[in-house]
Design an enzyme around this catalytic site. Structure first.
Site, PDB file in Angstrom:
ATOM      1  N   LYS A 133      -9.213  -5.600  11.100  1.00  0.00           N
ATOM      2  CA  LYS A 133     -10.450  -4.694  10.154  1.00  0.00           C
ATOM      3  C   LYS A 133     -12.390  -4.787  10.338  1.00  0.00           C
ATOM      4  O   LYS A 133     -13.173  -4.295  11.475  1.00  0.00           O
ATOM      5  CB  LYS A 133     -10.695  -5.637   9.358  1.00  0.00           C
ATOM      6  N   SER A 190       1.028  -1.223   0.028  1.00  0.00           N
ATOM      7  CA  SER A 190      -0.409   0.240  -0.047  1.00  0.00           C
ATOM      8  C   SER A 190       1.312   1.108   0.021  1.00  0.00           C
ATOM      9  O   SER A 190       0.686   1.854  -0.700  1.00  0.00           O
ATOM     10  CB  SER A 190      -1.084  -0.036   0.603  1.00  0.00           C
ATOM     11  N   LEU A 208      -9.154 -14.069  -6.626  1.00  0.00           N
ATOM     12  CA  LEU A 208      -8.858 -13.457  -5.422  1.00  0.00           C
ATOM     13  C   LEU A 208      -7.613 -13.408  -4.668  1.00  0.00           C
ATOM     14  O   LEU A 208      -7.342 -12.700  -4.535  1.00  0.00           O
ATOM     15  CB  LEU A 208     -10.129 -13.192  -4.055  1.00  0.00           C
ATOM     16  N   TYR A 222      -3.856 -13.252  -5.322  1.00  0.00           N
ATOM     17  CA  TYR A 222      -3.409 -12.379  -6.830  1.00  0.00           C
ATOM     18  C   TYR A 222      -1.553 -13.325  -5.956  1.00  0.00           C
ATOM     19  O   TYR A 222      -0.362 -12.636  -7.044  1.00  0.00           O
ATOM     20  CB  TYR A 222      -3.055 -11.295  -6.474  1.00  0.00           C
ATOM     21  N   THR A 259      -5.528  -3.103   8.068  1.00  0.00           N
ATOM     22  CA  THR A 259      -5.389  -4.690   7.340  1.00  0.00           C
ATOM     23  C   THR A 259      -5.842  -5.571   8.421  1.00  0.00           C
ATOM     24  O   THR A 259      -5.649  -5.221  10.157  1.00  0.00           O
ATOM     25  CB  THR A 259      -4.821  -4.793   6.309  1.00  0.00           C
ATOM     26  N   ALA A 318     -13.528 -12.848   3.371  1.00  0.00           N
ATOM     27  CA  ALA A 318     -13.412 -12.633   1.742  1.00  0.00           C
ATOM     28  C   ALA A 318     -14.560 -12.876   0.901  1.00  0.00           C
ATOM     29  O   ALA A 318     -15.343 -11.797   0.365  1.00  0.00           O
ATOM     30  CB  ALA A 318     -11.878 -13.542   1.273  1.00  0.00           C
ATOM     31  N   GLY A 322     -16.276 -20.579  -1.203  1.00  0.00           N
ATOM     32  CA  GLY A 322     -15.811 -20.177   0.040  1.00  0.00           C
ATOM     33  C   GLY A 322     -16.784 -19.227   0.588  1.00  0.00           C
ATOM     34  O   GLY A 322     -17.678 -18.762   0.107  1.00  0.00           O
ATOM     35  N   ALA A 323     -16.498 -19.649   2.210  1.00  0.00           N
ATOM     36  CA  ALA A 323     -17.912 -18.070   2.879  1.00  0.00           C
ATOM     37  C   ALA A 323     -17.356 -18.063   3.801  1.00  0.00           C
ATOM     38  O   ALA A 323     -17.931 -17.855   4.982  1.00  0.00           O
ATOM     39  CB  ALA A 323     -18.804 -19.668   3.495  1.00  0.00           C
ATOM     40  N   ASP A 365     -13.274  -3.509  -0.189  1.00  0.00           N
ATOM     41  CA  ASP A 365     -12.893  -4.552  -0.477  1.00  0.00           C
ATOM     42  C   ASP A 365     -13.418  -5.111  -1.377  1.00  0.00           C
ATOM     43  O   ASP A 365     -13.182  -5.263  -2.665  1.00  0.00           O
ATOM     44  CB  ASP A 365     -12.633  -5.348   0.180  1.00  0.00           C
TER      45      ASP A 365
HETATM   46  P1  ATR Z   1     -10.739 -15.216   4.574  1.00  0.00           P
HETATM   47  O1  ATR Z   1     -11.327 -14.755   5.809  1.00  0.00           O
HETATM   48  O2  ATR Z   1      -9.455 -15.267   4.189  1.00  0.00           O
HETATM   49  O3  ATR Z   1     -12.070 -15.743   4.062  1.00  0.00           O
HETATM   50  P2  ATR Z   1     -11.487 -17.940   6.077  1.00  0.00           P
HETATM   51  O4  ATR Z   1     -12.423 -17.146   7.069  1.00  0.00           O
HETATM   52  O5  ATR Z   1     -10.339 -19.084   6.323  1.00  0.00           O
HETATM   53  O6  ATR Z   1     -10.742 -16.789   5.350  1.00  0.00           O
HETATM   54  O7  ATR Z   1     -11.992 -18.745   5.161  1.00  0.00           O
HETATM   55  C1  ATR Z   1     -11.478 -20.092   4.553  1.00  0.00           C
HETATM   56  C2  ATR Z   1     -12.297 -20.203   2.956  1.00  0.00           C
HETATM   57  O8  ATR Z   1     -11.232 -20.743   1.642  1.00  0.00           O
HETATM   58  C3  ATR Z   1     -13.402 -21.177   3.448  1.00  0.00           C
HETATM   59  O9  ATR Z   1     -14.008 -21.206   3.205  1.00  0.00           O
HETATM   60  C4  ATR Z   1     -13.009 -22.578   3.764  1.00  0.00           C
HETATM   61  O10 ATR Z   1     -13.814 -23.498   3.398  1.00  0.00           O
HETATM   62  P3  ATR Z   1     -14.204 -23.985   4.879  1.00  0.00           P
HETATM   63  O11 ATR Z   1     -15.293 -23.015   5.428  1.00  0.00           O
HETATM   64  O12 ATR Z   1     -14.528 -25.321   5.293  1.00  0.00           O
HETATM   65  O13 ATR Z   1     -13.336 -24.083   6.157  1.00  0.00           O
HETATM   66  C5  ATR Z   1     -12.036 -22.612   2.254  1.00  0.00           C
HETATM   67  N1  ATR Z   1     -10.808 -23.978   2.384  1.00  0.00           N
HETATM   68  C6  ATR Z   1      -9.370 -23.496   2.910  1.00  0.00           C
HETATM   69  N2  ATR Z   1      -8.865 -24.618   2.136  1.00  0.00           N
HETATM   70  C7  ATR Z   1      -9.890 -25.082   1.846  1.00  0.00           C
HETATM   71  C8  ATR Z   1      -9.265 -26.953   1.022  1.00  0.00           C
HETATM   72  N3  ATR Z   1      -8.275 -27.056   0.741  1.00  0.00           N
HETATM   73  N4  ATR Z   1     -10.439 -26.807  -0.005  1.00  0.00           N
HETATM   74  C9  ATR Z   1     -12.027 -26.408   0.100  1.00  0.00           C
HETATM   75  N5  ATR Z   1     -12.492 -25.038   0.643  1.00  0.00           N
HETATM   76  C10 ATR Z   1     -11.090 -24.756   1.536  1.00  0.00           C
END
Ligand code: ATR
Length: 286
Positions: free
Chosen positions: A69, A20, A222, A224, A65, A134, A130-131, A105
């Site tokens: 946050k 940044s 997402l 990079y 960051t 991010a 993913g959930a 973001d």
């Molecule tokens: P961030 O805040 O960066 O999104 P996070 O809250 O740890 O980080 O979320 C990571 C995401 O990557 C989650 O959706 C996670 O899935 P789970 O909720 O099942 O843990 C997903 N993720 C991480 N490793 C994974 C893998 N090997 N296969 C599938 N999904 C994965």
């Protein structure tokens, strides 16, 4: 710098990897704004004091960051609607002593997706993999574009269901089971990876088989680091358009610059200086 210089910065823990400062200082130089931007290593126990320092010294703006946050929100005077929906603040604007929290973001990601891959998201079917934090950050911003549907799929299905249910039903965000991903991906116009799967050093890992997508659809990641993930390479082979994660970083900074200065951000030089700093780092490592 002189006695009129406006002060800015980014706080985080760790912080020394942050791009940044080079990006925002370049933006100030390019536009002739008399501003200066530095990185501050702030540990969680010092967060409250750091924000008091912003007030005391009259900093014009701050980026926030990991890991601050969410926590930083309780020290601000006002939180924007987008930051409230994202549940996190990454940009603070000091308006004559009132600290206002924004989240650039999600909107930064969407602006990058529109500028670099898919200009019109209205009526589109979007799949988010993913959930985590991010995913939450980008869902609200995606929903503002009027897509036909946004589906969230996550390995841990309960997290996807919980995340989708946390948004108002009229935004059209719903969860799909992990084993239903293939069929929604086949129908999707845009598939977005928000998981960490494929991030350096595990650069061969795939969050989803890219051949499930239809040729011509957009694959977006997402991540990079690397700039082109295995998911994007596979999608490119499949005939998809691809969109990497660097643009999200550039445009979250572009929005912050615009909120602080009221001027359009010089996006091309910002991208150039960030890319150059990546190249230097890679050369140093090899
Ligand atoms: P961030 O805040 O960066 O999104 P996070 O809250 O740890 O980080 O979320 C990571 C995401 O990557 C989650 O959706 C996670 O899935 P789970 O909720 O099942 O843990 C997903 N993720 C991480 N490793 C994974 C893998 N090997 N296969 C599938 N999904 C994965």
């Amino acid at each position: 710098m002189d006695s009129h210089t406006l002060m800015f910065g980014v706080i985080g823990d760790p912080i020394r990897h942050s791009k940044s400062p080079v990006m925002l200082n370049r933006a100030f130089r390019e536009t002739g704004v008399n501003g200066a931007y530095a990185a501050f290593h702030v540990v969680p126990e010092r967060l409250e004091q750091a924000i008091a320092g912003v007030r005391g010294l009259g900093f014009r703006g701050l980026n926030v960051t990991i890991p601050h946050k969410v926590e930083v929100m309780k020290y601000l005077d006002e939180i924007s609607e987008g930051a409230r929906a994202a549940g996190a603040v990454n940009t603070i604007v000091n308006e004559n002593g009132r600290l206002i929290g924004y989240n650039t973001d999600g909107i930064g990601y969407v602006r990058s997706l529109k500028e670099e891959a898919e200009p019109d998201l209205s009526g589109k079917t979007i799949v988010v993999l993913g959930a985590g934090g991010a995913a939450r950050g980008i869902l609200w911003a995606l929903a503002q574009e009027g897509p036909a549907a946004v589906f969230v799929a996550n390995r841990t299905e309960a997290r996807a269901a919980e995340l989708a249910a946390s948004f108002p039903a009229e935004l059209g965000i719903s969860a799909v089971p992990w084993n239903g991903l293939r069929s929604v991906a086949a129908e999707a116009d845009v598939v977005i990876n928000t998981t960490s799967v494929g991030m350096s050093p595990n650069v061969d890992a795939l969050p989803m088989d890219p051949y499930w997508m239809r040729p011509g659809a957009v694959a977006s990641d997402l991540i990079y680091n690397p700039l082109k993930t295995a998911f994007l390479s596979g999608a490119e082979e499949r005939g998809c358009r691809i969109h990497g994660g660097l643009g999200m970083f550039i445009y979250q900074g572009a929005y912050a610059f615009e909120y602080w200065t009221g001027q359009p951000a010089p996006v091309a030089p910002m991208r150039e200086v960030v890319l150059a700093s990546f190249t230097i780092r890679q050369a140093e490592q090899s």
